[in-house]
Design an enzyme around this catalytic site. Structure first.
Site, short mmCIF file in Angstrom:
data_model
loop_
_atom_site.label_atom_id
_atom_site.label_comp_id
_atom_site.label_asym_id
_atom_site.label_seq_id
_atom_site.Cartn_x
_atom_site.Cartn_y
_atom_site.Cartn_z
N GLU A 1 12.98 -17.42 -2.81
CA GLU A 1 13.25 -16.78 -3.20
C GLU A 1 12.82 -15.51 -2.54
O GLU A 1 13.69 -14.80 -1.99
CB GLU A 1 12.40 -16.47 -4.22
CG GLU A 1 11.99 -14.93 -4.81
CD GLU A 1 11.37 -14.29 -5.36
OE1 GLU A 1 9.85 -14.88 -5.61
OE2 GLU A 1 11.17 -12.97 -5.87
N HIS B 1 8.37 -10.93 -0.99
CA HIS B 1 8.10 -11.91 -0.25
C HIS B 1 8.11 -12.33 1.00
O HIS B 1 8.65 -11.85 1.84
CB HIS B 1 8.01 -13.50 -1.44
CG HIS B 1 7.84 -13.40 -2.78
ND1 HIS B 1 6.66 -12.72 -3.42
CD2 HIS B 1 9.57 -12.43 -3.51
CE1 HIS B 1 6.63 -12.69 -5.11
NE2 HIS B 1 7.72 -12.22 -5.21
N HIS C 1 13.54 -8.94 -5.52
CA HIS C 1 13.15 -9.93 -5.91
C HIS C 1 14.24 -10.68 -6.90
O HIS C 1 15.93 -10.85 -7.35
CB HIS C 1 11.37 -9.44 -7.18
CG HIS C 1 10.67 -9.14 -6.36
ND1 HIS C 1 9.75 -10.10 -5.56
CD2 HIS C 1 10.87 -7.72 -5.77
CE1 HIS C 1 8.64 -9.78 -5.46
NE2 HIS C 1 9.38 -7.97 -5.31
N GLU D 1 15.10 -7.86 -10.14
CA GLU D 1 15.12 -8.78 -10.51
C GLU D 1 16.42 -9.87 -10.15
O GLU D 1 16.67 -8.95 -11.97
CB GLU D 1 14.51 -8.76 -11.86
CG GLU D 1 12.61 -8.73 -11.41
CD GLU D 1 11.44 -9.74 -10.88
OE1 GLU D 1 12.33 -11.00 -9.85
OE2 GLU D 1 10.48 -10.12 -10.05
ZN LIG Z 1 9.53 -12.13 -6.35
#
Ligand SMILES: [Zn+2]
Length: 335
Positions: free
Chosen positions: A162, A125, A217, A299
């Site tokens: 994030e 992102h 992430h 993640e």
């Molecule tokens: Zn993400």
């Protein structure tokens, strides 16, 4: 992952029909798994794909983690990288180069198995995405489908983004990898207004001829869902997407990272997907589908869970996360 936390979902919304396919796959695989699972890795892989996206109600939630990781990945050789650098450098060709002529000792990088290798880090992102909906919502071609150029990512309930998390962990990771003599390339460093698109994120890894690519992430699902998982590319072919060559090495990379992440952070594998292994295979992520280099997504935890959020917002914990990922990459590259 989504900015809202409504339906618990994976990183990006699955394509229409994904649920149906999932259920079909699960029931078919239940049969296949019963036949194959006891003996082979192939059986384990099928089980993994079949259970990867579903709720793991049958699994105990988040039991003391690092041990569970080892038993859940039969092929993993959980190598803490703390070990074998001395033997590695001692074994490489001492007879040539400066030492033969009595010159200065070669630099550590010159004889390391890591010398000349490149790692591409993709901080997930971009904080600017929140202000550029039109740009990031443009559709791009990921070979097997079309989907959004990029997404905003999630936040903790207190508003920690994030995208800030991923960039911080990525920078810590870069410092650790460069300290081992690796060349590190970023896909972006918040030095642009938005994006890059997932297609460009993949292209940067490809054009760098990266020996490993890691997309960083954190997830955004419901309270009570906790733990890390590593996303591996499925075998896909369509348009510009053809992952046949990277499925195997990416799994090895992902297993190394998962094992080391568990050890370094003490976190458990995700209790809401992945069947307790901390590994999930997906076929819907452009960043994986378009990669020609070994690549995984990490993640690190669930930003929408209060306990995980307390970890993710801690600089000390983020350093541990970066260390775990770095150790996994270095182990994968033979260092
Ligand atoms: Zn993400």
């Amino acid at each position: 992952m989504r900015y809202d936390d409504s339906p618990p979902q994976p990183e990006t919304a699955p394509a229409p029909g994904a649920d149906r396919r999932r259920f079909a796959r699960r029931s078919a695989l239940a049969v296949a798994a019963a036949v194959i699972a006891p003996t082979t890795l192939a059986g384990w892989v099928l089980v993994q794909v079949g259970t990867g996206a579903g709720a793991d109600d049958a699994r105990p939630p988040r039991i003391a983690a690092p041990a569970a990781m080892g038993t859940g990945t039969p092929t993993a050789t959980p190598t803490s990288t703390a070990s074998p650098t001395a033997t590695a450098s001692a074994s490489s060709s001492p007879s040539t180069g400066p030492s033969a002529s009595g010159g200065p000792a070669p630099s550590p990088g010159a004889t390391s198995p890591l010398a000349g290798k490149t790692v591409v880090i993709d901080p997930g992102h971009n904080t600017g995405n929140f202000d550029h909906s039109r740009e990031i919502n443009q559709q791009v071609d990921i070979g097997t489908a079309r989907k959004e150029c990029d997404t905003t990512g999630t936040t903790t309930r207190a508003g920690y983004k994030e995208a800030d998390f991923t960039l911080d962990v990525s920078r810590r990771l870069r410092t650790l990898l460069e300290g081992r003599g690796l060349k590190v390339v970023f896909t972006h460093e918040a030095d642009r207004a938005w994006g890059p698109c997932i297609t460009e994120r993949a292209r940067i890894g490809n054009e760098a001829n990266a020996d490993a690519v890691v997309s960083v992430h954190a997830d955004g699902v419901s309270e009570g869902s906790r733990g890390y998982h590593v996303i591996l590319p499925a075998k896909v072919k369509g348009g510009a997407a053809d992952t046949a060559a990277i499925v195997g090495p990416s799994r090895t990379l992902g297993e190394r990272i998962a094992a080391n992440f568990a050890r370094a952070t003490g976190s458990g594998p995700a209790n809401y997907l992945g069947g307790g292994t901390g590994l999930v295979v997906r076929d819907d992520l452009g960043g994986l589908n378009l990669s020609t280099r070994p690549k995984v997504f990490v993640e690190c935890g669930n930003m929408r869970d209060s306990k995980d959020a307390a970890l993710l917002t801690s600089p000390q914990w983020r350093q541990k996360a970066a260390q775990g990922i770095a150790d996994g990459i270095v182990g994968f590259l033979g260092g």
